[in-house]
Design a protein around this motif. Structure first.
Motif, short mmCIF file in Angstrom:
data_model
loop_
_atom_site.label_atom_id
_atom_site.label_comp_id
_atom_site.label_asym_id
_atom_site.label_seq_id
_atom_site.Cartn_x
_atom_site.Cartn_y
_atom_site.Cartn_z
N CYS A 243 0.85 -1.19 0.00
CA CYS A 243 0.00 0.00 0.00
C CYS A 243 0.89 1.24 0.00
CB CYS A 243 -0.94 0.02 1.21
SG CYS A 243 -0.12 0.13 2.81
N ASP B 10 0.83 5.81 0.44
CA ASP B 10 0.11 7.03 0.83
C ASP B 10 1.11 8.17 0.92
OD1 ASP B 10 -2.16 8.58 1.77
OD2 ASP B 10 -1.20 8.55 3.73
N TYR C 133 4.85 7.65 1.92
CA TYR C 133 5.05 6.38 2.62
C TYR C 133 4.59 5.18 1.78
CZ TYR C 133 5.24 9.62 6.59
OH TYR C 133 5.55 10.66 7.42
N GLY D 219 3.86 0.71 2.54
CA GLY D 219 3.78 -0.36 3.52
C GLY D 219 3.73 -1.70 2.83
N VAL E 249 6.53 -0.36 7.36
CA VAL E 249 6.17 0.96 6.85
C VAL E 249 7.44 1.79 6.77
CG1 VAL E 249 4.86 3.08 7.23
CG2 VAL E 249 3.83 0.87 7.79
N MET F 92 -3.20 -4.59 2.51
CA MET F 92 -2.98 -3.46 3.40
C MET F 92 -3.57 -2.19 2.78
SD MET F 92 0.97 -3.92 4.72
CE MET F 92 0.88 -2.42 5.73
N MET G 38 -3.57 2.35 3.77
CA MET G 38 -2.87 3.32 4.60
C MET G 38 -3.48 4.71 4.45
SD MET G 38 1.20 4.25 4.41
CE MET G 38 1.67 2.55 4.68
N ARG G 39 -3.52 5.43 5.56
CA ARG G 39 -3.93 6.84 5.56
C ARG G 39 -3.04 7.58 6.56
NH1 ARG G 39 -8.65 9.14 4.51
NH2 ARG G 39 -8.35 8.01 2.58
N GLY H 251 0.32 7.52 6.45
CA GLY H 251 1.54 6.76 6.73
C GLY H 251 1.42 5.94 7.99
N PHE I 33 -2.87 2.69 9.52
CA PHE I 33 -2.86 1.74 8.41
C PHE I 33 -3.57 0.47 8.84
CE2 PHE I 33 1.09 1.21 10.70
CZ PHE I 33 1.38 -0.13 10.70
N SER J 103 -4.43 -3.81 8.06
CA SER J 103 -3.95 -5.07 7.50
C SER J 103 -5.08 -6.09 7.55
CB SER J 103 -2.73 -5.59 8.28
OG SER J 103 -3.07 -5.86 9.63
#
Length: 250
Positions: free
Chosen positions: A147, A149, A152, A154, A164, A188, A190-191, A193, A197, A199
């Motif tokens: 993922c 964002d 970042y 992950g 991450v 995954m 993410m918002r 970083g 996040f 999973s």
């Protein structure tokens, strides 16, 4: 919506469209785009058929390019025509190992992130896909999920580990945690970083990590194959793998 086989990935092009369009990758090797007709009913359009399972799909920034990948290591780019029908497909690259997840770089328009079963997260440039530009991450176990964002990215592994890091310093892991011991992390999202996040794994749990939290149902009786957190909105799309006695999975 039915597939001949399990749904391995689902990605929405944009929820700002009304209604939105989305694409799926399935274990039968099919890549589909679901597009609304004039009557508002979704029509299933075949984009590509892989020899082995289709493992991932990813929309480009303008939703005019759809990238897809397969267990055989091949990566395809599909130029989506007006309305999404009859796309022009090009063979972009063929990796030496199973491609498990793909994402477009959130800031690099032509850069594609490719996660592999060898544990490497590779960076490709759409304009020259013959070889990767380099590796952002090298894990000791297969990468299953990816993922991004902003600054970042992950990754989740087959043995439950979550990483991450920042694009400008990928070797310096900001967060290293687990979804569950030896639980494959299939997706995954993410918002912000490391601040928030998600999973999802083979154990049916949707877990939240970081300081910020949403109120979510966090346990399902079914495995969660795909998560898609839409940018600039509070919409999280999840796709469950449902196996019935019949040969059709949803």
């Amino acid at each position: 919506l039915q597939h001949e086989g399990g749904v391995y990935d689902l990605q929405v092009a944009s929820v700002t469209r009304s209604p939105p369009i989305f694409a799926t990758a399935s274990s039968s090797g099919d890549v589909f785009a679901f597009l609304p007709s004039q009557e508002g009913i979704y029509e299933q359009n075949s984009i590509h058929k892989y020899r082995l399972s289709a493992s991932a799909v990813a929309w480009g920034h303008a939703s005019d390019v759809l990238a897809s990948a397969s267990e055989d290591g091949s990566i395809q780019l599909h130029q989506m025509a007006e309305g999404g029908f009859a796309p022009k497909t090009t063979v972009a690259a063929r990796d030496s190992t199973h491609v498990t997840a793909i994402q477009w770089h959130p800031q690099g328009v032509n850069e594609l992130l490719v996660a592999t079963a060898s544990g490497c997260l590779k960076l490709y440039d759409q304009r020259c896909m013959s070889r990767p530009q380099g590796n952002l991450l090298e894990a000791q176990s297969p990468l299953l999920s990816l993922c991004t964002d902003g600054d970042y990215f992950g990754c989740g592994t087959s043995d439950g580990k979550l990483f991450v890091a920042r694009f400008d310093s990928p070797s310096q892991t900001l967060v290293q945690t687990t979804h569950g011991r030896d639980v494959p992390v299939w997706s995954m999202a993410m918002r912000g970083g490391p601040q928030m996040f998600f999973s999802a794994g083979a154990d049916g749990r949707l877990m939240q990590h970081g300081e910020r939290r949403w109120k979510l149902s966090d346990t399902y009786n079914l495995a969660i194959n795909s998560l898609d957190l839409q940018p600039e909105s509070d919409i999280l799309v999840s796709c469950l793998l449902y196996t019935s006695p019949s040969p059709r999975d949803s």
